[in-house]
Design an enzyme around this catalytic site. Structure first.
Site: not given
Ligand code: ADP
Length: 193
Positions: A14, A128, A134
């Site tokens: 994404k 990654r 991360r």
């Molecule tokens: P990935 O898609 O690789 O898991 P993101 O950067 O989108 O990475 O999200 C990392 C973390 O941030 C998630 O595992 C969650 O803990 C939190 N997070 C991100 N977006 C949301 C959301 N819309 N609602 C709740 N928690 C979120």
């Protein structure tokens, strides 16, 4: 406005595709994951709260996430549109996004979903984790937890957008530019309707 929800499991690409779409369509990129990570780095109150959830691969509670997303979006007026990356991740967030955009006299144009199978996701996330630093990409248990949470809490949002005739799935495996072309084709087809 062109408002794209970019959807897919963790590791589906994404963030990579959002960066390219933002350039091509002149959109504002809103990534809830990036917002949380910036707050963790800056040691804000939100960051302290979010950290415990991110570290375990759990979702940050809806009310917190919805509030932060809206206040970020509020900073941008008179824009072409938004790419929502990592939001909505629950039905409640999807409903809140609809209400928020309706109040701005606009709506979600489409949900673009990147489809990638689980073994490939795990490989990508561990890779990654080696250079991104991360923590949530370095622990196989946390990765599995995020994938499970995706299936349990996030995947139902597909049905939400399917009902609105806005759900478009694209194969997320292959060359980055080829996947990008598939996404652009969906956007251009949607925009010409
Ligand atoms: P990935 O898609 O690789 O898991 P993101 O950067 O989108 O990475 O999200 C990392 C973390 O941030 C998630 O595992 C969650 O803990 C939190 N997070 C991100 N977006 C949301 C959301 N819309 N609602 C709740 N928690 C979120």
């Amino acid at each position: 406005m062109l408002n794209i929800v970019l959807f897919g499991p963790p590791g589906s690409g994404k963030g990579t595709q959002a960066a390219k779409l933002v350039d091509k369509y002149n959109l504002v990129h809103l990534s809830t994951g990036d917002i949380f990570r910036a707050n963790i780095k800056g040691e804000t109150e939100l960051g302290k709260l979010a950290k415990s959830y991110l570290d375990q691969g759990q979702l940050v509670p809806d009310e917190v996430t919805i509030h932060i997303l809206q206040s970020e979006a509020d900073k941008h007026t008179g824009v072409n549109g938004f790419i929502f990356d990592g939001f909505p991740r629950t039905i409640q967030q999807a409903e809140a996004l609809d209400a928020y955009l309706a109040a701005r006299n606009t709506s979600v144009s489409m949900m673009l979903s990147l489809e990638v199978e689980e073994e490939e996701l795990k490989k990508r996330l561990l890779l990654r984790g080696k250079d991104s630093g991360r923590a949530d990409d370095q622990n196989p248990e946390v990765i599995q937890n995020r994938i499970n949470v995706y299936h349990r809490d996030t995947a139902p949002a597909k049905a939400y957008y399917t009902q609105q005739n806005k759900y478009k799935a694209v194969n997320g495996v292959g060359a980055i530019d080829d996947i990008f072309d598939l996404l652009c084709a969906e956007i251009d087809a949607g925009a010409s309707k």
